[in-house]
Design a protein around this motif. Structure first.
Motif, mmCIF file in Angstrom:
data_model
loop_
_atom_site.group_PDB
_atom_site.id
_atom_site.type_symbol
_atom_site.label_atom_id
_atom_site.label_comp_id
_atom_site.label_asym_id
_atom_site.label_seq_id
_atom_site.Cartn_x
_atom_site.Cartn_y
_atom_site.Cartn_z
ATOM 1 N N ILE A 40 41.645 -12.176 48.251
ATOM 2 C CA ILE A 40 41.129 -11.484 46.994
ATOM 3 C C ILE A 40 42.392 -10.732 46.300
ATOM 4 O O ILE A 40 42.583 -10.794 45.296
ATOM 5 N N GLY A 41 43.412 -10.558 47.142
ATOM 6 C CA GLY A 41 44.715 -9.815 46.543
ATOM 7 C C GLY A 41 45.419 -10.834 45.916
ATOM 8 O O GLY A 41 46.022 -10.477 44.629
ATOM 9 N N GLU A 42 45.591 -11.950 46.116
ATOM 10 C CA GLU A 42 46.155 -13.276 45.714
ATOM 11 C C GLU A 42 45.549 -13.659 44.384
ATOM 12 O O GLU A 42 45.995 -13.737 43.230
ATOM 13 N N VAL A 43 43.989 -13.475 44.432
ATOM 14 C CA VAL A 43 43.300 -13.976 43.236
ATOM 15 C C VAL A 43 43.522 -12.938 42.110
ATOM 16 O O VAL A 43 43.620 -13.083 41.069
ATOM 17 N N ALA A 44 43.600 -11.499 42.401
ATOM 18 C CA ALA A 44 43.701 -10.542 41.743
ATOM 19 C C ALA A 44 45.059 -10.669 40.968
ATOM 20 O O ALA A 44 45.206 -10.557 39.704
ATOM 21 N N GLU A 45 46.001 -11.192 41.546
ATOM 22 C CA GLU A 45 47.534 -11.216 41.009
ATOM 23 C C GLU A 45 47.398 -12.536 40.178
ATOM 24 O O GLU A 45 47.985 -12.401 38.970
ATOM 25 N N ARG A 46 46.882 -13.430 40.556
ATOM 26 C CA ARG A 46 46.698 -14.605 39.722
ATOM 27 C C ARG A 46 46.098 -14.573 38.330
ATOM 28 O O ARG A 46 46.451 -15.226 37.447
ATOM 29 N N VAL A 47 45.047 -13.839 38.536
ATOM 30 C CA VAL A 47 43.950 -13.897 37.198
ATOM 31 C C VAL A 47 44.425 -12.688 36.613
ATOM 32 O O VAL A 47 44.198 -12.583 35.337
ATOM 33 N N GLY A 48 45.296 -11.681 37.298
ATOM 34 C CA GLY A 48 45.481 -10.319 36.355
ATOM 35 C C GLY A 48 44.249 -9.513 36.183
ATOM 36 O O GLY A 48 44.161 -8.673 35.260
ATOM 37 N N LEU A 49 43.606 -9.280 37.386
ATOM 38 C CA LEU A 49 42.495 -8.394 37.187
ATOM 39 C C LEU A 49 42.780 -7.605 38.755
ATOM 40 O O LEU A 49 43.316 -7.973 39.712
ATOM 41 N N SER A 50 42.136 -6.404 38.606
ATOM 42 C CA SER A 50 42.606 -5.481 39.846
ATOM 43 C C SER A 50 41.366 -5.870 40.916
ATOM 44 O O SER A 50 40.315 -6.577 40.541
ATOM 45 N N ILE A 51 41.703 -5.924 42.113
ATOM 46 C CA ILE A 51 40.874 -6.013 43.242
ATOM 47 C C ILE A 51 39.386 -5.340 42.965
ATOM 48 O O ILE A 51 38.443 -5.766 43.249
ATOM 49 N N THR A 53 38.034 -4.808 40.198
ATOM 50 C CA THR A 53 37.498 -5.034 39.086
ATOM 51 C C THR A 53 36.527 -6.523 39.744
ATOM 52 O O THR A 53 35.558 -6.638 39.308
ATOM 53 N N ILE A 54 37.467 -7.211 40.445
ATOM 54 C CA ILE A 54 36.889 -8.516 40.968
ATOM 55 C C ILE A 54 35.640 -8.054 42.041
ATOM 56 O O ILE A 54 34.514 -8.682 41.921
ATOM 57 N N ARG A 55 35.772 -7.021 42.804
ATOM 58 C CA ARG A 55 34.702 -6.766 43.792
ATOM 59 C C ARG A 55 33.505 -6.171 42.832
ATOM 60 O O ARG A 55 32.522 -6.546 43.161
ATOM 61 N N HIS A 56 33.678 -5.662 41.708
ATOM 62 C CA HIS A 56 32.571 -5.077 40.778
ATOM 63 C C HIS A 56 32.064 -6.510 39.894
ATOM 64 O O HIS A 56 30.731 -6.324 40.208
ATOM 65 N N TYR A 57 32.772 -7.431 39.745
ATOM 66 C CA TYR A 57 31.982 -8.690 39.268
ATOM 67 C C TYR A 57 31.308 -9.222 40.377
ATOM 68 O O TYR A 57 30.489 -9.749 40.185
ATOM 69 N N GLU A 58 31.846 -9.129 41.341
ATOM 70 C CA GLU A 58 31.000 -9.771 42.663
ATOM 71 C C GLU A 58 29.616 -9.018 42.760
ATOM 72 O O GLU A 58 28.558 -9.592 42.988
ATOM 73 N N LEU A 62 28.571 -11.800 38.980
ATOM 74 C CA LEU A 62 29.460 -12.855 38.143
ATOM 75 C C LEU A 62 30.148 -13.726 38.839
ATOM 76 O O LEU A 62 30.511 -15.026 38.510
ATOM 77 N N ILE A 63 30.573 -13.200 40.064
ATOM 78 C CA ILE A 63 31.461 -14.164 41.066
ATOM 79 C C ILE A 63 31.115 -14.073 42.315
ATOM 80 O O ILE A 63 30.798 -12.989 42.759
ATOM 81 N N VAL A 64 30.986 -15.048 43.073
ATOM 82 C CA VAL A 64 30.698 -15.082 44.335
ATOM 83 C C VAL A 64 31.885 -15.844 45.191
ATOM 84 O O VAL A 64 32.269 -16.854 45.056
ATOM 85 N N PRO A 65 32.355 -14.950 46.101
ATOM 86 C CA PRO A 65 33.460 -15.688 46.994
ATOM 87 C C PRO A 65 32.807 -16.992 47.574
ATOM 88 O O PRO A 65 31.782 -17.042 48.104
#
Length: 165
Positions: A40-51, A53-58, A62-65
Motif C-alpha cells: 500500500i505504501g508504494e501504491v500511495a506514492e505511485r498514485v499520489g494518494l495517502s495510505i 485515503t486508499i484504506r477509506h476507498y477499500e 471502490l478498491i479491493v486489494p
C-alpha cells in the motif's frame, strides 16, 4: 470459471506494510493477475494518494486489494492502481462515491460485455463523459472568476503602492 484475482491466496511480501520506496525492499512478487504485487505504501506514492485515503476507498468498496501477504498486508496490482487513478480524477469533479463505484462497474463490465448489454454500458459511459465535461466547464468558469478577483486585488495593490509579488 476463472478464480477471482481479488480473493487470491496469500503471497509473501517482504518488509513493512508502509514501505513506499520502489525497489528490492518493497513487495515485488508476481501477482496472480496484473503482474507485480505492490504494498500500500508504494501504491500511495505511485498514485499520489495517502495510505489513509486508499484504506477509506477499500472500506467503501471502490478498491479491493488483489491479494494479501501471509502477514495480512494489502497487495495491489497495476489494474488496482488504474482503478485508484480513476477515483482520484473523479474526486475534484465532485462525483460521489456511488457515482465512482458505478463508473468503475461500467469500466469493468465493458471488458467482457457484448450486444445490448455493451450498448447500455456505452450509453452509461457516455453519460459520465457528458457529466465530466460539464463539471470541467463549471470549474473553468470558477477559475476565471477567481483569476479575475485576484487581478482586481493586484490592481488595487498597484494603485495604492502595495507590495509586489
Amino acid at each position: 470459471m476463472a478464480p477471482d484475482h481479488r480473493t487470491a491466496g496469500p503471497t509473501p511480501a517482504p518488509g513493512p506494510a508502509s514501505a513506499s520506496a520502489p525497489g528490492p525492499a518493497s513487495a515485488s512478487a508476481p501477482g496472480p493477475v496484473g503482474g507485480r504485487l505492490m504494498q500500500i505504501g508504494e501504491v500511495a506514492e505511485r498514485v499520489g494518494l495517502s495510505i489513509r485515503t486508499i484504506r477509506h476507498y477499500e472500506d467503501v468498496g471502490l478498491i479491493v486489494p488483489s491479494a494479501r501477504s501471509d502477514g495480512g498486508f494489502r497487495l495491489y496490482t497495476a489494474p488496482d492502481l488504474d482503478r485508484l487513478a480513476v477515483v482520484k480524477r473523479m474526486k475534484p469533479l465532485g462525483f460521489t462515491l456511488d457515482e465512482m463505484r458505478d463508473l468503475l462497474g461500467v469500466l469493468d463490465a465493458l471488458d467482457t460485455a457484448e450486444g445490448a448489454n455493451r450498448a447500455a454500458l456505452l450509453d452509461r459511459l457516455g453519460m459520465f463523459h457528458t457529466a465530466a465535461t460539464a463539471r470541467v466547464s463549471a470549474l473553468r468558469d470558477q477559475l476565471a472568476t477567481a483569476e479575475g478577483f485576484a487581478g482586481t486585488l493586484r490592481d488595487r495593490l498597484d494603485q495604492h503602492g502595495g507590495p509586489s509579488t
